[in-house]
Design a protein around this motif. Sequence first.
Motif, mmCIF file in Angstrom:
data_model
loop_
_atom_site.group_PDB
_atom_site.id
_atom_site.type_symbol
_atom_site.label_atom_id
_atom_site.label_comp_id
_atom_site.label_asym_id
_atom_site.label_seq_id
_atom_site.Cartn_x
_atom_site.Cartn_y
_atom_site.Cartn_z
ATOM 1 N N ALA B 29 0.791 -1.226 0.000
ATOM 2 C CA ALA B 29 0.000 0.000 0.000
ATOM 3 C C ALA B 29 0.828 1.283 0.000
ATOM 4 O O ALA B 29 0.299 2.374 0.155
ATOM 5 N N GLY B 30 2.138 1.160 -0.176
ATOM 6 C CA GLY B 30 2.936 2.366 -0.372
ATOM 7 C C GLY B 30 3.318 3.107 0.894
ATOM 8 O O GLY B 30 3.833 4.222 0.812
ATOM 9 N N LYS B 244 9.990 14.142 -6.336
ATOM 10 C CA LYS B 244 9.349 12.857 -6.072
ATOM 11 C C LYS B 244 7.921 12.916 -6.586
ATOM 12 O O LYS B 244 7.273 13.950 -6.508
ATOM 13 N N ASP B 245 7.430 11.771 -7.129
ATOM 14 C CA ASP B 245 6.026 11.797 -7.548
ATOM 15 C C ASP B 245 5.167 11.133 -6.482
ATOM 16 O O ASP B 245 5.413 10.004 -6.070
ATOM 17 N N PRO B 246 4.188 11.872 -6.021
ATOM 18 C CA PRO B 246 3.398 11.441 -4.863
ATOM 19 C C PRO B 246 2.304 10.455 -5.246
ATOM 20 O O PRO B 246 1.131 10.797 -5.232
ATOM 21 N N THR B 247 2.715 9.209 -5.565
ATOM 22 C CA THR B 247 1.732 8.182 -5.922
ATOM 23 C C THR B 247 1.197 7.556 -4.632
ATOM 24 O O THR B 247 0.679 8.275 -3.782
ATOM 25 N N ARG B 248 1.294 6.228 -4.491
ATOM 26 C CA ARG B 248 0.782 5.586 -3.263
ATOM 27 C C ARG B 248 1.394 6.257 -2.038
ATOM 28 O O ARG B 248 2.594 6.450 -1.965
ATOM 29 N N GLY B 249 0.566 6.590 -1.063
ATOM 30 C CA GLY B 249 1.060 7.293 0.124
ATOM 31 C C GLY B 249 0.887 8.797 0.004
ATOM 32 O O GLY B 249 1.034 9.515 0.994
ATOM 33 N N GLY B 297 -0.201 12.173 -11.707
ATOM 34 C CA GLY B 297 0.260 13.122 -12.718
ATOM 35 C C GLY B 297 0.796 14.382 -12.053
ATOM 36 O O GLY B 297 0.636 15.486 -12.570
ATOM 37 N N LYS B 298 1.427 14.200 -10.909
ATOM 38 C CA LYS B 298 1.916 15.332 -10.125
ATOM 39 C C LYS B 298 3.351 15.067 -9.681
ATOM 40 O O LYS B 298 3.790 13.923 -9.630
ATOM 41 N N ALA B 299 4.032 16.163 -9.326
ATOM 42 C CA ALA B 299 5.371 16.047 -8.742
ATOM 43 C C ALA B 299 5.485 16.983 -7.553
ATOM 44 O O ALA B 299 4.844 18.048 -7.525
ATOM 45 N N VAL B 300 6.279 16.552 -6.585
ATOM 46 C CA VAL B 300 6.710 17.443 -5.508
ATOM 47 C C VAL B 300 8.142 17.844 -5.856
ATOM 48 O O VAL B 300 8.997 16.978 -6.081
#
Lengths: 363, 363
Positions: B29-30, B244-249, B297-300
């Motif tokens: 689950a990330g 970093k791409d904020p996918t799972r979590g 589809g986002k980045a930090v």
Amino acid sequence: MTASIDPTLRMRVNGGAGRGGHVGMKHGAGGTAMRRLIAETLTRGFVDAPLPTPGSIGLAAFDDGAALQIAPDQWLVLTTDSHVVQPIEFPGGDIGRLAIAGTVNDLAMMGATEPLGLTCGVIIEEGFSLETLERVQRSMQAACAEAGVSVVTGDTKVMRKGELDGLVVNTAGVALTRRVVRDAGLAPGDLLIVTGSIGDHGMALMAVRNGFEIEGDLTSDVAPINTLVRAALQVVPGAIVAMKDPTRGGVAGSLHEMATKGGVGILVREQSVPVKPAVRALAEMLGIEPLHVANEGKAVIGVRGGMAVAERVLAALREHPLGRDAAIVGEALAEHVGRVIVDTGLGRRLVSEPEGEPLPRIC
Amino acid sequence: MTASIDPTLRMRVNGGAGRGGHVGMKHGAGGTAMRRLIAETLTRGFVDAPLPTPGSIGLAAFDDGAALQIAPDQWLVLTTDSHVVQPIEFPGGDIGRLAIAGTVNDLAMMGATEPLGLTCGVIIEEGFSLETLERVQRSMQAACAEAGVSVVTGDTKVMRKGELDGLVVNTAGVALTRRVVRDAGLAPGDLLIVTGSIGDHGMALMAVRNGFEIEGDLTSDVAPINTLVRAALQVVPGAIVAMKDPTRGGVAGSLHEMATKGGVGILVREQSVPVKPAVRALAEMLGIEPLHVANEGKAVIGVRGGMAVAERVLAALREHPLGRDAAIVGEALAEHVGRVIVDTGLGRRLVSEPEGEPLPRIC
């Protein structure tokens, strides 16, 4: 959305099954049915897409991997395989060893015998035993050490019980090479070597899955063979003109692809093909052609330059622990283009291209 | 074979569940549970394995991918993801778009915004609709075209009904870059940008999976953002020091990793964080923190050089169709190392690191 689809596509993929087509087991079995699914559905559009450089080898080649030219004398080779083998642990190996060997060997078949790094994506069924997972992971490590590579990045997913049976392992690999070897490189007169006994992996799986008890050695040959292939490539630079690893679809499947792509016929001398007695016994019992059975630690190698060169390559292979049973098994012909002919000693017969591996989840 | 295993391992991975441990849903689950499984089981041995060059970044970094140095000023970036999203087609995308975007974005997060090629391994359930498979394949093609890349090699497997639910897609990708951006690069004073509204993917999936009807725009943000990231990287060379791409979590998970690895604290101004009304409404209804919800589809992005530089990066992002809602949301602190603090406007609170995504099969 169906307007843009070739209206005959579904029928062709399903072999005439009609409307509302669906994927069948044969579509994953490494034979002609799978090739049709790939050509007609999975790779549409991608085969024509631009590659980084004009000389690059992409999906259209249907080779063991892609080769992307990144400098005048440098190619980046990229390959992937998903592994769904059942059972996860089998005589001679497990899904982890299979995944590492499969990817390392696909790179090696393109001439790239020094893998830079591997990826590993695991999908695990909820409730899967951590102890088994640890064994599989250690097996991957051991196979990586044999190949001189490491897993450098990965991904983990978990699916619920009922959504996935056990464990799926996907690996991808990347390597650099100065010379790419194609599976399409054969020309008439080239000699063909197999690097060891054939059918071991498929028959070992068949035996364990069906509870057959066969006397003798019936274990998978699964192994990374990049060091073996490297030894062969170094004998006479440029002499190896084609390679393929005979996994799903077996040696016959590989030879058919090499014959079709190279525009040659292939003659195989049956008595020269190394087959272990236990593999032969089970194959005869089941009425299966050993040439159709999957291998996971073997290569079919095409050598140019005549028998003297082929024998030097053979000697190098036999010096390696994984190549002791290597043999020159046949040659490429100018006639019978796209066909594989077996000389049995008593006569000649055509070997069919398998429609698919007889056993699902072989790798 | 268990002799060599740390005897406390299984208990730790299962949170004290005792002997004979097994994998649970939270392990995919990330969040922290997955990180433990990866660190304690899946990557053991590999993290210490030799890499092609001393400066290479492998598994030990737990970054979005690996970066292998192949020349003094050239890095080969490699990444992989398996996709198991359920349903396969959802508002705003499908498993094919998700796979392409996921891999392209992981490469971009390492600074490699011009992917050379992708691999694609599909595992298909017997009986799966060919029409759906064709739609997914066309969706992959479209996403590849947006990213300027192609699938160059692949693999196909089929599993029986009951062995797999639907379709699994694994992608790996490779790219070259002259400069690698790490997720570990933050230092105190760096400013933090998110490239658009957060939580869209996870909340869209949550809504469709549970049949919630929410007014307004609740669709996944799944998109390849390499062209967006490229625009940001070009503004002031060297100014972007972490991504970093904020996918799972979700964003909270990414910020926790960036804070821990960078040895900084992170302050987020809640009122600056872009959240769409429909996402906020559903999140409040379910008591879920939008910062914990997956994006595709986002980045930090961490920017060095002060507010003037950050605003130039922001302006470049907002000029791109995928970055219109980008915002400067916070900064890295010298204190509170490893923690993420949210300033709500009324006070400050700690944001926990999620143990895992609330929804299985989110990607």
